[in-house]
Design an enzyme around this catalytic site. Structure first.
Site, short mmCIF file in Angstrom:
data_model
loop_
_atom_site.label_atom_id
_atom_site.label_comp_id
_atom_site.label_asym_id
_atom_site.label_seq_id
_atom_site.Cartn_x
_atom_site.Cartn_y
_atom_site.Cartn_z
N HIS A 166 -8.55 3.69 20.37
CA HIS A 166 -7.77 4.81 20.93
C HIS A 166 -8.16 5.15 22.37
O HIS A 166 -7.31 5.26 23.25
CB HIS A 166 -7.95 6.07 20.07
CG HIS A 166 -7.60 5.87 18.63
ND1 HIS A 166 -6.48 5.18 18.23
CD2 HIS A 166 -8.20 6.28 17.49
CE1 HIS A 166 -6.43 5.17 16.91
NE2 HIS A 166 -7.47 5.83 16.44
N LEU B 1 -2.23 6.73 3.52
CA LEU B 1 -1.46 6.66 4.78
C LEU B 1 0.04 6.69 4.51
O LEU B 1 0.79 7.39 5.18
CB LEU B 1 -1.84 5.38 5.54
CG LEU B 1 -1.20 5.24 6.92
CD1 LEU B 1 -1.72 6.30 7.87
CD2 LEU B 1 -1.44 3.85 7.49
N GLY C 231 0.84 -1.19 0.00
CA GLY C 231 0.00 0.00 0.00
C GLY C 231 0.88 1.25 0.00
O GLY C 231 0.47 2.31 0.48
N GLY C 232 2.08 1.11 -0.58
CA GLY C 232 3.06 2.21 -0.59
C GLY C 232 2.63 3.42 -1.39
O GLY C 232 3.25 4.49 -1.29
N THR C 233 1.54 3.26 -2.20
CA THR C 233 1.05 4.40 -2.98
C THR C 233 -0.18 5.03 -2.32
O THR C 233 -0.73 5.99 -2.83
CB THR C 233 0.63 3.93 -4.40
OG1 THR C 233 -0.35 2.89 -4.25
CG2 THR C 233 1.80 3.41 -5.20
N ARG D 135 1.60 7.96 1.93
CA ARG D 135 2.05 9.25 1.40
C ARG D 135 1.95 10.36 2.44
O ARG D 135 2.78 11.24 2.50
CB ARG D 135 1.26 9.62 0.14
CG ARG D 135 1.72 8.81 -1.08
CD ARG D 135 0.98 9.15 -2.35
NE ARG D 135 -0.42 8.82 -2.25
CZ ARG D 135 -1.40 9.72 -2.14
NH1 ARG D 135 -1.12 11.01 -2.17
NH2 ARG D 135 -2.65 9.34 -2.03
P1 NAP Z 1 -5.75 3.83 0.41
O1 NAP Z 1 -5.36 5.24 0.19
O2 NAP Z 1 -7.02 3.30 -0.21
O3 NAP Z 1 -4.53 2.92 -0.07
C1 NAP Z 1 -4.64 1.54 -0.27
C2 NAP Z 1 -3.33 1.02 -0.80
O4 NAP Z 1 -3.46 -0.38 -1.03
C3 NAP Z 1 -2.94 1.65 -2.12
O5 NAP Z 1 -1.54 1.83 -2.12
C4 NAP Z 1 -3.33 0.56 -3.13
O6 NAP Z 1 -2.51 0.74 -4.25
C5 NAP Z 1 -3.00 -0.68 -2.33
N1 NAP Z 1 -3.72 -1.88 -2.80
C6 NAP Z 1 -5.06 -2.03 -2.97
N2 NAP Z 1 -5.32 -3.28 -3.40
C7 NAP Z 1 -4.14 -3.92 -3.50
C8 NAP Z 1 -3.76 -5.23 -3.87
N3 NAP Z 1 -4.66 -6.16 -4.28
N4 NAP Z 1 -2.46 -5.56 -3.84
C9 NAP Z 1 -1.53 -4.66 -3.46
N5 NAP Z 1 -1.82 -3.40 -3.08
C10 NAP Z 1 -3.11 -3.04 -3.10
O7 NAP Z 1 -5.86 3.48 1.96
P2 NAP Z 1 -5.09 4.19 3.17
O8 NAP Z 1 -5.91 5.34 3.62
O9 NAP Z 1 -3.68 4.42 2.81
O10 NAP Z 1 -5.23 3.08 4.31
C11 NAP Z 1 -4.42 1.92 4.35
C12 NAP Z 1 -4.72 1.17 5.65
O11 NAP Z 1 -4.41 2.01 6.75
C13 NAP Z 1 -6.19 0.78 5.83
O12 NAP Z 1 -6.25 -0.42 6.56
C14 NAP Z 1 -6.75 1.92 6.69
O13 NAP Z 1 -7.86 1.52 7.44
C15 NAP Z 1 -5.55 2.19 7.58
N6 NAP Z 1 -5.52 3.54 8.14
C16 NAP Z 1 -5.41 4.64 7.34
C17 NAP Z 1 -5.36 5.91 7.90
C18 NAP Z 1 -5.20 7.13 7.05
O14 NAP Z 1 -5.04 8.21 7.62
N7 NAP Z 1 -5.25 7.04 5.74
C19 NAP Z 1 -5.39 6.06 9.29
C20 NAP Z 1 -5.49 4.91 10.10
C21 NAP Z 1 -5.54 3.65 9.50
P3 NAP Z 1 -2.87 0.21 -5.72
O15 NAP Z 1 -4.27 0.66 -6.03
O16 NAP Z 1 -1.81 0.82 -6.55
O17 NAP Z 1 -2.76 -1.28 -5.63
#
Ligand code: NAP
Length: 488
Positions: free
Chosen positions: A241, A22, A17-19, A24
């Site tokens: 939390h 969270l 999920g490097g793209t 970035r």
């Molecule tokens: P996001 O923006 O939707 O990012 C999801 C990532 O997963 C993207 O890099 C996507 O890239 C990748 N991905 C999706 N399907 C994939 C697959 N089949 N294989 C490999 N990679 C895949 O989500 P996020 O907000 O970063 O959140 C990520 C996690 O952190 C979630 O569990 C979320 O609940 C948790 N979280 C996020 C935050 C926050 O502030 N954003 C805070 C607390 C917790 P591609 O589409 O290029 O594959």
């Protein structure tokens, strides 16, 4: 005061999920700040992994943009950004398919460095990732995995997820992140409690009137409406939390500051929590508000469901049935679109048993406030005489330990994520949730949610920019208490 930064061991950190958002906004800018601080060794590699087709050069460009936007660093020291970006690589990979795994395996082969895999993807992919890591020989006993929230949506799903991860990894390899635990103040809370003789003798039902924990946000659900409406404030905030903060405030002194000693004590607190009575739970949904940049939609508009029963605000009262806390209420509250962004734990002490100054002097309670945001710090309200010749009148003055003043800039700006990632590399699980802790928290949460569902309760509306529902104030008032003001 300049803090000493000790570089961690060389490591390879793969961010699945490097793209994503969270990675970035938080993970990579945080790692860059650790790089500038001199904590990241030059041999360390950060490997972004996601489905988007891109090479390492494209990824470096993407992350340079993210650091510029979210890094919070006006001008990085000369050469640091390029040097950091040179430590980044990218693999196009599918968590659910075979694409990219051979390439990742090749990259990770026999490096002899600390190996960590950050699951920054939707929880539905955690099992696939764990299984493929093992299949491709990357789940050896020294590897660590970092798992994001939400960790399940109830006890059954949390157990299932723990079970899946346990098939491939031992508990001491699993780092369940709750970024609240990475905050400077949270660790300072433990330092204040267990490093001073002053507070511990008073830290019990005999001297503490009550404890309140508020986590207030000014933002609404924004673009996360669909996700949030399936979750709500109880699942999204209280179960993790607020529960973690409550544990740190209420736990017994652990024998040592080591991961299992601390987590054993937290677990005992969760297991001693009383069930919450229906009339001790107040839930709400925010109303629309006209602002300078147009109208903010109501909660129901934002999630696109005019009949949604999900809460964007919750206040509740609970008790801990053990010797230390029996009879001391704990009030928890959290919500969106509240008056200010503020997270605070307040330990409100009892009044003195008798005032020698007479009724006109006024009587005050000491309050120890632990502020997590903004302006992390701890304040102790102390009663003194009002200065001047006006007689013996008592006032409260704060003894303020604002960390920004007491510590150097670097310590203040260490974001929770970068601190926690460095702990993963060091192999220190103290600030991460253990599987049994998460399950115990759900075991307490589930009946509360099932209760209001069975009663068909609908959250009450509250004004955006307010301090929550009217009945949440009633919850306090009928006990002769009041919430502390939500302020900056
Ligand atoms: P996001 O923006 O939707 O990012 C999801 C990532 O997963 C993207 O890099 C996507 O890239 C990748 N991905 C999706 N399907 C994939 C697959 N089949 N294989 C490999 N990679 C895949 O989500 P996020 O907000 O970063 O959140 C990520 C996690 O952190 C979630 O569990 C979320 O609940 C948790 N979280 C996020 C935050 C926050 O502030 N954003 C805070 C607390 C917790 P591609 O589409 O290029 O594959």
């Amino acid at each position: 005061m300049v803090s000493r930064v000790i570089p961690v061991d060389p490591f390879d950190l793969v961010i699945f999920g490097g793209t994503g958002d969270l990675a970035r906004r938080k993970i990579l800018p945080g790692l860059f700040r650790r790089f500038i601080a001199g904590q990241m060794p030059p041999e360390a590699r950060i490997i972004g992994a996601a489905r988007t087709d891109m090479d390492s050069a494209g990824y470096r460009e993407m992350i340079a943009g993210a650091i510029d936007e979210f890094g919070g660093i006006d001008t990085p020291p000369a050469g640091t950004l390029d040097a950091f970006l040179a430590q980044l690589e990218y693999v196009t990979i599918d968590a659910k398919g075979e694409a990219g795994w051979a390439e990742l395996q090749e990259l990770m082969k026999g490096t002899g460095r600390v190996e960590a895999y950050y699951f920054s993807v939707a929880p539905s992919l955690f099992g696939d990732l764990a299984e493929r890591l093992q299949h491709w020989g990357m789940a050896d006993v020294d590897a660590r995995i970092v798992v994001e929230k939400p960790f399940g949506r109830d006890l059954a799903t949390a157990k299932a997820l723990n079970g899946t991860l346990a098939k491939y990894f031992n508990e001491d390899q699993i780092y369940r992140i709750d970024h609240y635990l990475g905050k400077e103040t949270v660790q300072n809370l433990m330092a204040v409690r267990f490093g001073n003789m002053l507070f511990e003798p008073l830290w019990n039902a005999q001297y503490v009137d009550h404890i309140q924990i508020t986590v207030a946000e000014t933002v609404g659900v924004g673009g996360r409406g669909e996700y949030y409406d399936k979750s709500g404030a109880m699942r999204d905030m209280v179960q993790n939390h607020l529960m973690q903060l409550l544990c740190l405030i209420a736990m017994e002194p652990p024998a040592r500051f080591d991961p299992d000693a601390v987590r054993d004590e937290k677990l005992k607190v969760i297991r001693a929590l009383d069930p919450v009575l229906p009339h001790h739970i107040m839930r709400g949904q925010y109303e629309a508000e006209a602002g300078q940049e147009g109208t903010h939609p109501s909660y129901r508009e934002a999630v696109g469901d005019p009949r949604s029963k999900t809460e964007s605000f919750i206040a509740l009262k609970t008790q801990i049935s053990n010797w230390r806390w029996s009879g001391t209420p704990f009030y928890l509250r959290t919500g969106k679109r509240m008056a200010a962004r503020s997270s605070e734990i307040s330990v409100v002490f009892k009044e003195t048993p008798h005032s020698i100054f007479g009724p006109d002097a006024g009587q005050h309670r000491n309050v120890l406030s632990i502020r997590l945001q903004p302006n992390e710090g701890i304040t102790l309200g102390v009663t003194i005489k009002e200065p001047g010749p006006g007689g013996m009148r008592l006032i409260d003055v704060p003894l303020d330990m604002t960390f920004a003043e007491a510590l150097d800039d670097d310590a203040e700006h260490v974001d929770a994520y970068e601190r926690l990632i460095m702990d993963v590399i060091r192999g220190n699980q103290t600030l991460f949730m253990r599987g049994d802790e998460v399950e115990a928290a759900w075991a307490w949460t589930d009946p509360i949610i099932h209760g209001w569902e069975a009663r068909g309760e609908v959250p009450k509306p509250y004004d955006s920019g307010s301090n929550g529902t009217t009945d949440s104030h009633e919850l306090m008032r009928r006990d002769g208490r009041e919430w502390r003001k939500v302020s900056l």
